[in-house]
Design an enzyme around this catalytic site. Sequence first.
Site, PDB file in Angstrom:
ATOM      1  N   LYS A 206      -8.786   4.993  -1.504  1.00 25.49           N
ATOM      2  CA  LYS A 206      -7.451   4.496  -1.837  1.00 25.49           C
ATOM      3  C   LYS A 206      -7.558   3.269  -2.727  1.00 25.49           C
ATOM      4  O   LYS A 206      -8.376   2.373  -2.467  1.00 25.49           O
ATOM      5  CB  LYS A 206      -6.708   4.164  -0.536  1.00 25.49           C
ATOM      6  CG  LYS A 206      -5.266   3.715  -0.697  1.00 25.49           C
ATOM      7  CD  LYS A 206      -4.628   3.519   0.678  1.00 25.49           C
ATOM      8  CE  LYS A 206      -3.177   3.091   0.592  1.00 25.49           C
ATOM      9  NZ  LYS A 206      -2.543   2.955   1.935  1.00 25.49           N
ATOM     10  N   SER A 278       1.603   5.334   2.607  1.00 28.72           N
ATOM     11  CA  SER A 278       1.223   4.975   1.250  1.00 28.72           C
ATOM     12  C   SER A 278      -0.163   5.490   0.861  1.00 28.72           C
ATOM     13  O   SER A 278      -0.566   5.341  -0.292  1.00 28.72           O
ATOM     14  CB  SER A 278       1.232   3.445   1.094  1.00 28.72           C
ATOM     15  OG  SER A 278       0.200   2.853   1.873  1.00 28.72           O
ATOM     16  N   SER A 302       0.997   4.515   7.241  1.00 25.12           N
ATOM     17  CA  SER A 302       0.515   4.952   5.934  1.00 25.12           C
ATOM     18  C   SER A 302      -0.659   5.915   5.983  1.00 25.12           C
ATOM     19  O   SER A 302      -1.030   6.476   4.956  1.00 25.12           O
ATOM     20  CB  SER A 302       0.159   3.742   5.073  1.00 25.12           C
ATOM     21  OG  SER A 302       1.329   3.085   4.652  1.00 25.12           O
TER      22      SER A 302
END
Length: 579
Positions: A206, A278, A302
């Site tokens: 990420k 996210s 997330s």
Amino acid sequence: MSDTNRKAGGSRRDLLIGAGAGLAGIAVAACSKPDEAVNIPGGPSPDKIAASEDLFGVTYTDSERAQMAAELDRRLEMLAQLRSVDKPNSLAPATVFDPRLPGVDYQIPAETRVRVSPFQLGAKPGEIDVAFASIRQLGTWLRAGTITSRAITDIYLRRIESYAPKLECFVTVMAERARAEADAIDAEIAAGTVRGPLHGIPYAVKDLFDAEGAPTTWGASPYKDQQPNGDSAIVRRLKAAGAVLLGKTTCGALAYGDIWFGGVTRNPFDPREGSSGSSAGSASATAAGLCAFAIGTETLGSLVSPAMRCGTTAIRPTFGRVSRAGGMALCWSLDKTGPMGRSVEDCALVLEAINGYDPADAGSIDAGFAYDHALPLADIRLGVDPAWMDVATATERAAIEAARGLGAQLVDFRRPDLESGPLSLQLFAEAAAAFEDLTLSNRDDELKWQDDVAWPNTFRAARFISAIDLIQVDRLRRKWMQAMHTAFEGVDVVIGPSFTSGMLTPTNFTGHPCLVMRCGFDETRPRTLFDADANPEAPTARTPVAISLWSPLFREGPMLTLGRALEARLDVAKVQPAL
């Protein structure tokens, strides 16, 4: 940040509207730039104090207001001094969250020991077989010489080139670094050196974490050219384990949602909708067979939310188990890092590699990690709150019933009857502090997402959460820690709906681990970030449904053992999206 606090404990919009506040907000209402003195024309007069009281839910007398004015004026000077101090995102508060209650023996494993189920060699694989293979299968082929790490890496890079633009799930592809790492791994294997189960396995990270050779954009326009300071702790640990870094996956700007500066990350099972957030790109890329596994983060949903939307498996570890050093801080007392994969045991293998104490992370905790696939299910005490069966979907209920039939000991579990909505005020305040410079410089206007519930408005509204209210929230958090500890007494694993159980918010704030895993499919129309119909007239698509498991602090092992058995019983984890 969760996009899914909506069904239990109130919506995120409701929490913002209902946020308590105090008179400290007067001192910062001007929202000056960092290099300007804090100034309210005429100073904090009694009339201005009176005009602000409705915002904060307080009432004072004329004499009290007059007395307060001089004190608030002095505080303006202190705030000006405070804003003049450089506070980079990596600077953690002196007060550090610890999920452990005093006097409690958490039976934390002394060392990390992971025992996964054996995997047969199988036939020589084709490209699709490789792309969607488990870590264990890839490792078996690598060690047998059936395929090389470079060949696996090239397969994933070709798939990224073909499918990542459609899914908008990679922000930076690091092909040169990936091929160099894969070639070095193949040389090690040829020389008889195998570091472990991740040796030669390609992955993605990420884009909140630094990795040498690529910007660290945090998904946000103001930071899209930000250069890293070497590799983050998570990237270093995976490199030491022999994993091959393919690149950086997209994330919702500043760890919220699936909207980033370059677009909206898509769900591979229905690209008409976003992948939620996210850890949007990590979930999308893993589900689409663009990497063997990926790294995501969770502050308040997330990992859970995009794993549910895209049908991946994800572990949110106990708070403090995995280092966050070299990654963006959103909320120092809540941020957690964990793996996303296509199976329970794949995630267990990644967690084994990234687990461990790191003095560079103020919240890091020294804790071993133990998992044994052969742990008898009869030794596991499985809890479910009966109230959840009334709010679960048919697919979720079927998964819960399947778990009950695995042979574990069925025990009673009750979610503590406490308010959880106010807990989110702590996230709002810490996140607003982490990105104060963005608000005060007005660069928050550069963020792509500007809705009422998006970060720019949330950060501004957080200015009206008082220090007193924030301390009261922290005390509520302690009460939840105590109540959840009591609820988990005599229970090894709890299973329930990810959202409607009401467990998402409190377990994030208490630091409890969670496993989210695919449990079936439903027919759905394209959904918004918050699961509302984006187009009620659109045809339906077959999209994944997930269920969540929770366990006591530092006791992920039994949770993963039960999760693996449930995964085998449901037999839905291997279904691939039709890209």
